[in-house]
Design an enzyme around this catalytic site. Sequence first.
Site, PDB file in Angstrom:
ATOM      1  N   ASP A 112     -16.607 -11.232 -53.040  1.00 22.29           N
ATOM      2  CA  ASP A 112     -16.411 -12.108 -51.703  1.00 22.29           C
ATOM      3  C   ASP A 112     -14.783 -11.892 -51.235  1.00 22.29           C
ATOM      4  O   ASP A 112     -14.074 -12.467 -51.735  1.00 22.29           O
ATOM      5  CB  ASP A 112     -16.449 -13.498 -52.331  1.00 22.29           C
ATOM      6  CG  ASP A 112     -16.606 -14.482 -51.092  1.00 22.29           C
ATOM      7  OD1 ASP A 112     -16.558 -14.096 -50.046  1.00 22.29           O
ATOM      8  OD2 ASP A 112     -16.818 -15.760 -51.493  1.00 22.29           O
ATOM      9  N   ALA A 113     -14.833 -11.082 -50.397  1.00 23.75           N
ATOM     10  CA  ALA A 113     -13.405 -10.618 -49.752  1.00 23.75           C
ATOM     11  C   ALA A 113     -13.115 -11.098 -48.296  1.00 23.75           C
ATOM     12  O   ALA A 113     -12.052 -11.169 -47.949  1.00 23.75           O
ATOM     13  CB  ALA A 113     -13.284  -9.169 -49.907  1.00 23.75           C
ATOM     14  N   LYS A 114     -14.198 -11.235 -47.513  1.00 26.51           N
ATOM     15  CA  LYS A 114     -14.206 -11.731 -46.209  1.00 26.51           C
ATOM     16  C   LYS A 114     -13.404 -10.820 -45.411  1.00 26.51           C
ATOM     17  O   LYS A 114     -12.455 -11.185 -44.745  1.00 26.51           O
ATOM     18  CB  LYS A 114     -13.680 -13.232 -46.239  1.00 26.51           C
ATOM     19  CG  LYS A 114     -14.816 -13.917 -46.737  1.00 26.51           C
ATOM     20  CD  LYS A 114     -14.481 -15.503 -46.602  1.00 26.51           C
ATOM     21  CE  LYS A 114     -15.449 -16.331 -47.157  1.00 26.51           C
ATOM     22  NZ  LYS A 114     -15.469 -16.258 -48.809  1.00 26.51           N
ATOM     23  N   ARG A 115     -13.209  -9.433 -45.696  1.00 24.81           N
ATOM     24  CA  ARG A 115     -12.438  -8.520 -44.968  1.00 24.81           C
ATOM     25  C   ARG A 115     -12.871  -8.418 -43.503  1.00 24.81           C
ATOM     26  O   ARG A 115     -14.323  -8.492 -42.994  1.00 24.81           O
ATOM     27  CB  ARG A 115     -12.337  -7.060 -45.344  1.00 24.81           C
ATOM     28  CG  ARG A 115     -11.710  -7.109 -46.744  1.00 24.81           C
ATOM     29  CD  ARG A 115     -10.280  -7.912 -46.704  1.00 24.81           C
ATOM     30  NE  ARG A 115      -9.555  -7.358 -47.927  1.00 24.81           N
ATOM     31  CZ  ARG A 115      -9.280  -8.133 -48.865  1.00 24.81           C
ATOM     32  NH1 ARG A 115      -9.919  -9.349 -48.896  1.00 24.81           N
ATOM     33  NH2 ARG A 115      -8.644  -7.869 -49.947  1.00 24.81           N
TER      34      ARG A 115
END
Length: 288
Positions: free
Chosen positions: A97-100
Site C-alpha cells: 500500500d504505497a499509493k504512488r
Amino acid sequence: MSAVAPFGARLAAAMDAHGPLCVGIDPHVPLLHDWGLSDDAAGVREFGLRVVEALGGRVAALKPQAAFFERHGSAGVAALEDVLAAARAAGTLTIVDAKRGDIGSTMGAYADAFLADGSPLAGDAVTLSPYLGFGSLAPAADLAARTGRGIFVLCLTSNSEGHEVQHAVGPDGVSVAASIAAQAAVLNSGAASHGLAMGSVGLVVGATVGDAARATGTDLQAVHGPLLAPGVGAQGAGERELAAVFGPARRQVLASSSRGVLSAGPAAAGLRDAAARAAEQATSALRG
C-alpha cells in the site's frame, strides 16, 4: 510475458481458498505500544513479521502500509523488505500500500521499485494514485502485466476530501471516478475475453462510501477486476454497508481489515481467531 499466473487469477484462487479478506499490516504507534514494541525500525519489523507468522497461508492477502515503515528511514524500508520476503516465503499474496503516482520516467522508477522481478520492495501488487491522469500509470500497468503482478488504482476513497476530485464531472458529463473505472475495465478486457475470473487491474473503493458508485455513475462490475475495500471492521463497514457500496460487484471485493484484526494481537492465536472471524463475515456479506 511472465511465466507466473496473472495476479488476478492468483488472487481469485486465494479468495476462494481463504475467503475474500486482506489483512493490513499497519504498525500504528498505539498498536506498537500495545504489542510491547518500540516505535522504530526494529519495532515495525518485528510487528510485520509477527503478523506474517500468524496469518501467512491463512488469508487471501496481506497489505503492508509502506508509510509506517518509510517513516523510519532506510532501516524502516529494509524492514518492509524483510516483511515482504517473509510473506513470499509463506506463500501469501502481498499488496504494497504505497499509493504512488507520477509521470514518465519517474513513474517508471516507481514501477521498477514495486513491480519488477528481483526488487526487494516488490509484492504481488501495489496501490497507485491516478490523479495525474490515468494514462500516467502506463509504466506500472505495463510492467505489472509483464511480471504477472497487479495494480490497485484509487477510485472512490472513504476520506472526507475524496469527493472533491473523485465526484467531479468533466465536460463530457462523466465523473472522474467513473472514468477511472472505465479505463481499468479496458485494461482488464483481455482477461475477460480469456474467461479469467478477474483481471489484474483493480480499484480501491472504500467500504464506507455508501452510494458513491451509483451517484457518480461508476460501473464497478464492468471493471472485471478486484475491488480492494478498506474500512471493514474497525471503521464500521459490515454486511449492509458492503451490499450498499458494491451491489452486483460484491463477488469482486477483497475486504481489507487492519485494526479490526491487529488489535487482537500480539498473540498469534488472537490474530488468527480475529482473521478467521473477519473472513467468515466477509464471505457472508460478499458471497452469501
